[in-house]
Design a protein around this motif. Structure first.
Motif, mmCIF file in Angstrom:
data_model
loop_
_atom_site.group_PDB
_atom_site.id
_atom_site.type_symbol
_atom_site.label_atom_id
_atom_site.label_comp_id
_atom_site.label_asym_id
_atom_site.label_seq_id
_atom_site.Cartn_x
_atom_site.Cartn_y
_atom_site.Cartn_z
ATOM 1 N N TYR A 164 -21.246 -5.331 -13.384
ATOM 2 C CA TYR A 164 -21.162 -4.874 -11.993
ATOM 3 C C TYR A 164 -20.173 -5.726 -11.206
ATOM 4 C CZ TYR A 164 -22.665 -3.172 -7.429
ATOM 5 O OH TYR A 164 -22.685 -2.606 -6.178
ATOM 6 N N ALA A 165 -20.195 -7.040 -11.454
ATOM 7 C CA ALA A 165 -19.249 -7.928 -10.769
ATOM 8 C C ALA A 165 -17.818 -7.559 -11.119
ATOM 9 C CB ALA A 165 -19.539 -9.384 -11.144
ATOM 10 N N ASN A 166 -17.561 -7.239 -12.378
ATOM 11 C CA ASN A 166 -16.213 -6.841 -12.782
ATOM 12 C C ASN A 166 -15.789 -5.539 -12.099
ATOM 13 O OD1 ASN A 166 -15.843 -9.054 -14.489
ATOM 14 N ND2 ASN A 166 -16.757 -8.000 -16.245
ATOM 15 N N MET A 167 -16.737 -4.603 -11.974
ATOM 16 C CA MET A 167 -16.425 -3.344 -11.304
ATOM 17 C C MET A 167 -16.075 -3.575 -9.833
ATOM 18 S SD MET A 167 -18.854 -0.026 -10.630
ATOM 19 C CE MET A 167 -19.650 -0.867 -9.250
ATOM 20 N N ILE A 168 -16.905 -4.384 -9.158
ATOM 21 C CA ILE A 168 -16.635 -4.678 -7.753
ATOM 22 C C ILE A 168 -15.318 -5.435 -7.618
ATOM 23 C CG2 ILE A 168 -17.434 -5.974 -5.738
ATOM 24 C CD1 ILE A 168 -18.991 -3.455 -6.201
ATOM 25 N N GLY A 169 -15.058 -6.357 -8.547
ATOM 26 C CA GLY A 169 -13.816 -7.116 -8.501
ATOM 27 C C GLY A 169 -12.601 -6.214 -8.611
ATOM 28 N N ARG A 170 -12.674 -5.225 -9.489
ATOM 29 C CA ARG A 170 -11.539 -4.298 -9.617
ATOM 30 C C ARG A 170 -11.337 -3.497 -8.336
ATOM 31 N NH1 ARG A 170 -13.744 -3.803 -14.899
ATOM 32 N NH2 ARG A 170 -14.944 -1.957 -14.274
ATOM 33 N N GLU A 171 -12.426 -3.059 -7.716
ATOM 34 C CA GLU A 171 -12.302 -2.316 -6.460
ATOM 35 C C GLU A 171 -11.712 -3.198 -5.363
ATOM 36 O OE1 GLU A 171 -15.775 -0.193 -5.212
ATOM 37 O OE2 GLU A 171 -16.352 0.349 -7.252
ATOM 38 N N VAL A 172 -12.152 -4.434 -5.316
ATOM 39 C CA VAL A 172 -11.630 -5.365 -4.312
ATOM 40 C C VAL A 172 -10.136 -5.587 -4.512
ATOM 41 C CG1 VAL A 172 -11.659 -7.796 -3.655
ATOM 42 C CG2 VAL A 172 -13.801 -6.531 -3.795
ATOM 43 N N CYS A 173 -9.712 -5.722 -5.759
ATOM 44 C CA CYS A 173 -8.287 -5.925 -6.029
ATOM 45 C C CYS A 173 -7.467 -4.708 -5.589
ATOM 46 C CB CYS A 173 -8.068 -6.200 -7.514
ATOM 47 S SG CYS A 173 -8.620 -7.838 -8.051
ATOM 48 N N THR A 174 -8.012 -3.528 -5.821
ATOM 49 C CA THR A 174 -7.315 -2.311 -5.382
ATOM 50 C C THR A 174 -7.156 -2.300 -3.860
ATOM 51 O OG1 THR A 174 -8.168 -1.056 -7.266
ATOM 52 C CG2 THR A 174 -7.410 0.208 -5.366
ATOM 53 N N ILE A 175 -8.200 -2.713 -3.153
ATOM 54 C CA ILE A 175 -8.132 -2.760 -1.696
ATOM 55 C C ILE A 175 -7.143 -3.819 -1.236
ATOM 56 C CG2 ILE A 175 -9.464 -3.197 0.410
ATOM 57 C CD1 ILE A 175 -11.937 -2.172 -1.147
ATOM 58 N N LEU A 176 -7.108 -4.962 -1.918
ATOM 59 C CA LEU A 176 -6.201 -6.040 -1.524
ATOM 60 C C LEU A 176 -4.741 -5.625 -1.614
ATOM 61 C CD1 LEU A 176 -7.701 -9.345 -2.977
ATOM 62 C CD2 LEU A 176 -7.114 -8.888 -0.587
ATOM 63 N N LEU A 177 -4.427 -4.715 -2.510
ATOM 64 C CA LEU A 177 -3.043 -4.253 -2.631
ATOM 65 C C LEU A 177 -2.535 -3.676 -1.313
ATOM 66 C CD1 LEU A 177 -3.179 -2.536 -6.143
ATOM 67 C CD2 LEU A 177 -1.961 -4.645 -5.552
ATOM 68 N N ARG A 178 -3.449 -3.101 -0.533
ATOM 69 C CA ARG A 178 -3.050 -2.506 0.756
ATOM 70 C C ARG A 178 -2.752 -3.567 1.801
ATOM 71 N NH1 ARG A 178 -8.494 1.125 0.534
ATOM 72 N NH2 ARG A 178 -8.167 1.946 -1.591
ATOM 73 N N HIS A 179 -3.208 -4.795 1.574
ATOM 74 C CA HIS A 179 -2.976 -5.886 2.524
ATOM 75 C C HIS A 179 -1.861 -6.814 2.072
ATOM 76 C CE1 HIS A 179 -6.689 -5.036 4.835
ATOM 77 N NE2 HIS A 179 -7.216 -4.731 3.666
ATOM 78 N N ARG A 180 -1.238 -6.518 0.935
ATOM 79 C CA ARG A 180 -0.284 -7.454 0.342
ATOM 80 C C ARG A 180 0.890 -7.755 1.272
ATOM 81 N NH1 ARG A 180 2.562 -7.343 -5.572
ATOM 82 N NH2 ARG A 180 0.436 -7.780 -6.256
ATOM 83 N N LEU A 181 1.414 -6.750 1.951
ATOM 84 C CA LEU A 181 2.596 -6.971 2.785
ATOM 85 C C LEU A 181 2.305 -7.945 3.919
ATOM 86 C CD1 LEU A 181 4.224 -3.417 3.004
ATOM 87 C CD2 LEU A 181 4.940 -5.377 1.638
ATOM 88 N N ARG A 182 1.174 -7.796 4.581
ATOM 89 C CA ARG A 182 0.904 -8.712 5.691
ATOM 90 C C ARG A 182 0.502 -10.090 5.189
ATOM 91 N NH1 ARG A 182 -4.408 -8.160 8.739
ATOM 92 N NH2 ARG A 182 -5.992 -7.430 7.263
ATOM 93 N N ILE A 183 -0.081 -10.173 4.003
ATOM 94 C CA ILE A 183 -0.366 -11.475 3.409
ATOM 95 C C ILE A 183 0.937 -12.206 3.110
ATOM 96 C CG2 ILE A 183 -1.242 -12.596 1.318
ATOM 97 C CD1 ILE A 183 -3.500 -10.512 1.297
ATOM 98 N N GLN A 184 1.870 -11.512 2.480
ATOM 99 C CA GLN A 184 3.143 -12.135 2.128
ATOM 100 C C GLN A 184 3.962 -12.473 3.370
ATOM 101 O OE1 GLN A 184 4.745 -9.239 -0.644
ATOM 102 N NE2 GLN A 184 3.874 -10.333 -2.392
ATOM 103 N N ALA A 185 3.873 -11.638 4.404
ATOM 104 C CA ALA A 185 4.590 -11.937 5.642
ATOM 105 C C ALA A 185 4.055 -13.211 6.287
ATOM 106 C CB ALA A 185 4.472 -10.762 6.618
ATOM 107 N N ALA A 186 2.739 -13.402 6.241
ATOM 108 C CA ALA A 186 2.156 -14.609 6.818
ATOM 109 C C ALA A 186 2.559 -15.842 6.021
ATOM 110 C CB ALA A 186 0.630 -14.478 6.847
#
Length: 220
Positions: A164-186
């Motif tokens: 279950y942790a691996n499943m949640i981790g994969r979903e979290v990583c997918t969501i993080l991809l949407r924040h990558r640009l503002r993370i890298q800009a910061a």
């Protein structure tokens, strides 16, 4: 679950972005052992924080995201895995009996980091925080023993929790991809200038390793 996870990840990234302007490069010796939480982390890969980003910057984000995964797994465990939940409850009760818990209640930037610095060769510490915590832990009674059947059932539930942790981790990583640009800009705004300044200082010190005034002849 997906919408809830998306909100939690967004809030974690927002909190990390608010903290990042306060980050400063460490001025002490680096540790020899890599951080088990950050080294090779798919979370950091999804966020776009590669090995060229200082560990302190990485750790602040990976810890916040790990908290999200841990909370989701804890809820799943409490609903579906009674044996594992009972073992966790026993461990929590045991931990509450300790009067000294230096690793608890830390800010995300320090959570999971070693309690003590690496010792200097030939200069042992009189005491360490981790050593004091271990002494406290050794004084507590051990958890009740389990039968072989209970151990087998517990291993099965631990495997389910890991899945279950691996499943949640994969979903979290997918969501993080949407924040990558503002993370890298910061990172480009708050981290890279400080690293560039450190490299400039290092270059100047290598170009002029001695104080020019040392070469001046003494006044007559």
């Amino acid at each position: 679950m997906e919408r809830s996870l998306e909100s939690q990840v967004g809030q974690a990234v927002d909190a990390w972005l608010r903290w990042l302007p306060r980050w400063e490069p460490a001025n002490h010796r680096g540790r020899v052992a890599p951080c088990r939480r950050c080294f090779g982390s798919p979370v950091l890969s999804a966020a776009g924080l590669g090995s060229d980003v200082p560990h302190g910057v990485q750790h602040g984000l990976s810890t916040r995201v790990k908290t999200i995964v841990d909370h989701a797994v804890a809820e799943y465990t409490s609903r579906n895995l009674p044996m594992l939940q009972a073992e966790l409850d026993h461990q929590s009760e045991r931990n509450r009996r300790r009067s000294y818990r230096p690793a608890e209640g830390l800010e995300p930037e320090f959570d999971g980091m070693p309690l003590d610095p690496d010792p200097e060769p030939g200069s042992p510490f009189l005491f360490t925080l981790s050593g004091l915590a271990a002494e406290e832990d050794a004084a507590l009674p051990a958890l009740p023993p389990l039968s072989d059947a209970a151990k087998a059932a517990l291993r099965q539930e631990v495997g389910l929790a890991d899945d279950y942790a691996n499943m949640i981790g994969r979903e979290v990583c997918t969501i993080l991809l949407r924040h990558r640009l503002r993370i890298q800009a910061a990172v480009a705004e708050f981290v890279e200038p400080q690293i560039a300044a450190l490299l400039d200082d290092l270059t100047r010190s290598l170009d002029a390793p001695f104080d020019p005034r040392d070469a001046e002849p003494p006044a007559s």
